[in-house]
Design a protein around this motif. Structure first.
Motif, PDB file in Angstrom:
ATOM      1  N   ALA A  59      31.222  10.025  -6.141  1.00 59.22           N
ATOM      2  CA  ALA A  59      33.433  10.179  -6.890  1.00 59.22           C
ATOM      3  C   ALA A  59      33.547  10.936  -8.008  1.00 59.22           C
ATOM      4  O   ALA A  59      34.236  11.228  -9.405  1.00 59.22           O
ATOM      5  CB  ALA A  59      34.063   9.784  -6.070  1.00 59.22           C
ATOM      6  N   ASN A  60      33.121   9.688  -9.131  1.00 65.51           N
ATOM      7  CA  ASN A  60      33.011  10.121 -10.200  1.00 65.51           C
ATOM      8  C   ASN A  60      32.638  10.555 -11.474  1.00 65.51           C
ATOM      9  O   ASN A  60      32.062  11.158 -12.305  1.00 65.51           O
ATOM     10  CB  ASN A  60      32.955   8.476 -10.798  1.00 65.51           C
ATOM     11  N   ALA A  61      30.797  11.832 -10.685  1.00 65.15           N
ATOM     12  CA  ALA A  61      30.374  12.272 -10.897  1.00 65.15           C
ATOM     13  C   ALA A  61      30.902  13.810 -12.282  1.00 65.15           C
ATOM     14  O   ALA A  61      31.256  14.304 -10.892  1.00 65.15           O
ATOM     15  CB  ALA A  61      28.810  12.600 -10.061  1.00 65.15           C
ATOM     16  N   GLY A  62      30.877  13.765 -13.085  1.00 63.42           N
ATOM     17  CA  GLY A  62      31.007  15.178 -13.671  1.00 63.42           C
ATOM     18  C   GLY A  62      29.510  16.184 -13.584  1.00 63.42           C
ATOM     19  O   GLY A  62      29.229  16.826 -12.903  1.00 63.42           O
ATOM     20  N   SER A  84      24.975  -0.587  -3.824  1.00 71.51           N
ATOM     21  CA  SER A  84      25.549  -0.658  -2.540  1.00 71.51           C
ATOM     22  C   SER A  84      26.357   0.630  -1.811  1.00 71.51           C
ATOM     23  O   SER A  84      26.510   1.995  -3.362  1.00 71.51           O
ATOM     24  CB  SER A  84      26.998  -2.247  -2.214  1.00 71.51           C
ATOM     25  N   ARG A  85      26.165   1.129  -0.979  1.00 70.08           N
ATOM     26  CA  ARG A  85      26.294   2.039  -0.250  1.00 70.08           C
ATOM     27  C   ARG A  85      28.199   2.663  -0.901  1.00 70.08           C
ATOM     28  O   ARG A  85      28.416   3.315  -1.623  1.00 70.08           O
ATOM     29  CB  ARG A  85      26.980   2.429   1.031  1.00 70.08           C
ATOM     30  N   GLU A  86      29.300   1.425  -0.678  1.00 66.51           N
ATOM     31  CA  GLU A  86      30.001   2.261  -1.421  1.00 66.51           C
ATOM     32  C   GLU A  86      30.270   2.000  -2.998  1.00 66.51           C
ATOM     33  O   GLU A  86      31.358   2.656  -3.460  1.00 66.51           O
ATOM     34  CB  GLU A  86      31.176   0.340  -0.895  1.00 66.51           C
ATOM     35  N   HIS A  87      29.347   1.354  -3.597  1.00 64.78           N
ATOM     36  CA  HIS A  87      29.072   1.372  -4.710  1.00 64.78           C
ATOM     37  C   HIS A  87      28.844   2.717  -4.800  1.00 64.78           C
ATOM     38  O   HIS A  87      29.096   3.698  -6.676  1.00 64.78           O
ATOM     39  CB  HIS A  87      28.589   0.283  -6.080  1.00 64.78           C
ATOM     40  N   ILE A  88      27.790   3.609  -4.271  1.00 67.40           N
ATOM     41  CA  ILE A  88      27.476   4.654  -4.904  1.00 67.40           C
ATOM     42  C   ILE A  88      28.555   5.581  -4.761  1.00 67.40           C
ATOM     43  O   ILE A  88      28.177   6.340  -5.568  1.00 67.40           O
ATOM     44  CB  ILE A  88      25.857   4.886  -4.123  1.00 67.40           C
ATOM     45  N   LYS A  89      28.660   5.400  -3.408  1.00 67.69           N
ATOM     46  CA  LYS A  89      30.365   6.385  -3.630  1.00 67.69           C
ATOM     47  C   LYS A  89      30.871   6.750  -4.781  1.00 67.69           C
ATOM     48  O   LYS A  89      31.281   7.683  -5.252  1.00 67.69           O
ATOM     49  CB  LYS A  89      31.084   6.327  -2.133  1.00 67.69           C
ATOM     50  N   GLU A  90      31.317   4.947  -4.928  1.00 60.26           N
ATOM     51  CA  GLU A  90      32.287   5.231  -6.421  1.00 60.26           C
ATOM     52  C   GLU A  90      31.304   6.362  -7.532  1.00 60.26           C
ATOM     53  O   GLU A  90      32.497   7.309  -8.039  1.00 60.26           O
ATOM     54  CB  GLU A  90      32.647   3.886  -7.009  1.00 60.26           C
ATOM     55  N   GLY A 148      22.078  -0.863 -19.616  1.00 62.12           N
ATOM     56  CA  GLY A 148      23.496  -0.234 -19.008  1.00 62.12           C
ATOM     57  C   GLY A 148      23.643   0.808 -17.519  1.00 62.12           C
ATOM     58  O   GLY A 148      24.623   1.307 -17.190  1.00 62.12           O
ATOM     59  N   LEU A 149      22.568   1.707 -17.501  1.00 66.51           N
ATOM     60  CA  LEU A 149      22.794   2.531 -16.761  1.00 66.51           C
ATOM     61  C   LEU A 149      22.749   2.035 -15.258  1.00 66.51           C
ATOM     62  O   LEU A 149      21.682   1.552 -15.113  1.00 66.51           O
ATOM     63  CB  LEU A 149      21.630   3.290 -16.984  1.00 66.51           C
ATOM     64  N   GLU A 150      23.294   2.139 -14.471  1.00 67.25           N
ATOM     65  CA  GLU A 150      23.398   2.288 -12.801  1.00 67.25           C
ATOM     66  C   GLU A 150      21.820   3.265 -12.445  1.00 67.25           C
ATOM     67  O   GLU A 150      21.804   4.050 -12.942  1.00 67.25           O
ATOM     68  CB  GLU A 150      24.603   3.137 -12.079  1.00 67.25           C
ATOM     69  N   VAL A 151      21.233   1.995 -12.205  1.00 73.40           N
ATOM     70  CA  VAL A 151      19.987   2.344 -11.179  1.00 73.40           C
ATOM     71  C   VAL A 151      20.270   2.429  -9.637  1.00 73.40           C
ATOM     72  O   VAL A 151      20.554   1.803  -9.056  1.00 73.40           O
ATOM     73  CB  VAL A 151      18.574   1.199 -11.835  1.00 73.40           C
ATOM     74  N   ILE A 152      20.199   3.999  -9.118  1.00 77.19           N
ATOM     75  CA  ILE A 152      18.984   4.039  -7.526  1.00 77.19           C
ATOM     76  C   ILE A 152      17.689   4.790  -7.728  1.00 77.19           C
ATOM     77  O   ILE A 152      17.035   5.710  -8.204  1.00 77.19           O
ATOM     78  CB  ILE A 152      20.239   5.384  -6.841  1.00 77.19           C
ATOM     79  N   MET A 153      17.150   4.248  -6.825  1.00 76.46           N
ATOM     80  CA  MET A 153      15.522   4.367  -6.492  1.00 76.46           C
ATOM     81  C   MET A 153      15.391   4.989  -4.677  1.00 76.46           C
ATOM     82  O   MET A 153      16.127   4.530  -4.269  1.00 76.46           O
ATOM     83  CB  MET A 153      14.454   3.872  -7.243  1.00 76.46           C
ATOM     84  N   ASP A 154      14.591   5.847  -4.696  1.00 74.35           N
ATOM     85  CA  ASP A 154      14.087   6.571  -3.644  1.00 74.35           C
ATOM     86  C   ASP A 154      15.348   6.815  -1.979  1.00 74.35           C
ATOM     87  O   ASP A 154      15.328   6.349  -1.466  1.00 74.35           O
ATOM     88  CB  ASP A 154      13.313   4.748  -2.870  1.00 74.35           C
ATOM     89  N   ARG A 155      16.334   7.341  -3.120  1.00 72.64           N
ATOM     90  CA  ARG A 155      17.572   7.457  -2.449  1.00 72.64           C
ATOM     91  C   ARG A 155      17.640   8.945  -2.817  1.00 72.64           C
ATOM     92  O   ARG A 155      17.136   9.757  -3.799  1.00 72.64           O
ATOM     93  CB  ARG A 155      18.775   7.320  -2.303  1.00 72.64           C
ATOM     94  N   CYS A 156      17.902   9.797  -1.553  1.00 70.43           N
ATOM     95  CA  CYS A 156      18.524  11.516  -1.144  1.00 70.43           C
ATOM     96  C   CYS A 156      19.919  11.198  -1.855  1.00 70.43           C
ATOM     97  O   CYS A 156      20.780  11.177  -1.494  1.00 70.43           O
ATOM     98  CB  CYS A 156      17.817  12.182  -0.698  1.00 70.43           C
ATOM     99  N   ILE A 157      19.620  11.967  -3.101  1.00 67.56           N
ATOM    100  CA  ILE A 157      21.634  12.308  -3.371  1.00 67.56           C
ATOM    101  C   ILE A 157      22.700  13.104  -2.680  1.00 67.56           C
ATOM    102  O   ILE A 157      23.347  12.718  -2.250  1.00 67.56           O
ATOM    103  CB  ILE A 157      21.159  12.809  -4.845  1.00 67.56           C
ATOM    104  N   LYS A 158      21.764  14.307  -2.059  1.00 70.97           N
ATOM    105  CA  LYS A 158      22.349  15.219  -1.435  1.00 70.97           C
ATOM    106  C   LYS A 158      22.994  14.622   0.359  1.00 70.97           C
ATOM    107  O   LYS A 158      23.608  14.329   0.603  1.00 70.97           O
ATOM    108  CB  LYS A 158      21.865  16.570  -0.891  1.00 70.97           C
ATOM    109  N   VAL A 159      21.891  13.159   0.482  1.00 70.53           N
ATOM    110  CA  VAL A 159      22.148  12.394   2.300  1.00 70.53           C
ATOM    111  C   VAL A 159      22.985  11.818   1.559  1.00 70.53           C
ATOM    112  O   VAL A 159      24.057  11.378   2.427  1.00 70.53           O
ATOM    113  CB  VAL A 159      20.796  12.093   2.552  1.00 70.53           C
ATOM    114  N   GLU A 160      23.103  11.034   0.693  1.00 68.35           N
ATOM    115  CA  GLU A 160      23.710  10.169   0.292  1.00 68.35           C
ATOM    116  C   GLU A 160      25.179  10.467  -0.134  1.00 68.35           C
ATOM    117  O   GLU A 160      26.385  10.178   1.007  1.00 68.35           O
ATOM    118  CB  GLU A 160      23.293   8.849  -0.808  1.00 68.35           C
ATOM    119  N   ASP A 161      25.854  11.858  -0.444  1.00 66.86           N
ATOM    120  CA  ASP A 161      26.909  12.027  -0.488  1.00 66.86           C
ATOM    121  C   ASP A 161      27.381  12.734   1.050  1.00 66.86           C
ATOM    122  O   ASP A 161      28.598  12.739   1.191  1.00 66.86           O
ATOM    123  CB  ASP A 161      26.470  13.771  -1.363  1.00 66.86           C
ATOM    124  N   ALA A 162      26.300  13.628   1.628  1.00 65.35           N
ATOM    125  CA  ALA A 162      26.489  13.721   3.128  1.00 65.35           C
ATOM    126  C   ALA A 162      27.123  12.469   3.907  1.00 65.35           C
ATOM    127  O   ALA A 162      28.381  13.216   4.523  1.00 65.35           O
ATOM    128  CB  ALA A 162      25.498  14.122   3.536  1.00 65.35           C
TER     129      ALA A 162
END
Length: 141
Positions: A16-19, A7-13, A120-134
């Motif tokens: 937020a926790n990305a080092g 979910s977008r809420e989980h991607i936001k999390e 056990g990794l979270e997987v995200i496909m076909d999404r731009c990290i910059k767009v999601e962050d913005a």
């Protein structure tokens, strides 16, 4: 079972926790999408670690030839490679203990997603990290 992004809420999390964000396929050419996206993420405060065997430094950061050569923990592996080249990247992401395996816009590989997900990794496909962050973390720059 068909793949579904978190979910977008989980991607936001996750953001937020990305080092450290290792960027596989980061080009040293400023006109390339990988460079523009990574520069934008860096300007928003994210730590970018370039993975490119053909460069010494990109965006002021030391380049590493592979994920396994990075001497510090990686939270997100952001991938700018063709879909048919990402299975080994998924395997290496698992090997280094990354938390998130992220395939950029227009990149989908069910096998790579399964490998990462089963480890056990979270997987995200076909999404731009910059767009999601913005979208998820709007800021006045």
């Amino acid at each position: 079972m068909t793949f579904e992004n978190p979910s977008r809420e989980h991607i936001k999390e996750l953001l937020a926790n990305a080092g450290n964000i290792a960027v596989v396929g980061l080009s040293d050419k400023p006109d390339r999408t990988s460079y523009m996206v990574s520069a934008a993420m860096q300007s928003r405060g994210y730590r970018i670690i370039p993975v490119n065997p053909n460069a010494d430094q990109i965006l002021g950061e030391k380049c590493y030839p592979s994920l396994s050569d990075i001497p510090e923990p990686v939270d997100i592996v952001n991938v700018f490679r063709r879909a048919d080249q990402v299975v080994p990247v998924a395997e290496e992401s698992v090997k280094i203990g990354a938390k998130v395996f992220w395939l950029q816009l227009d990149i989908v590989n069910e096998e790579a997603g399964r490998i990462a997900s089963e480890a056990g990794l979270e997987v995200i496909m076909d999404r731009c990290i910059k767009v999601e962050d913005a979208i998820l973390n709007p800021r006045n720059n």
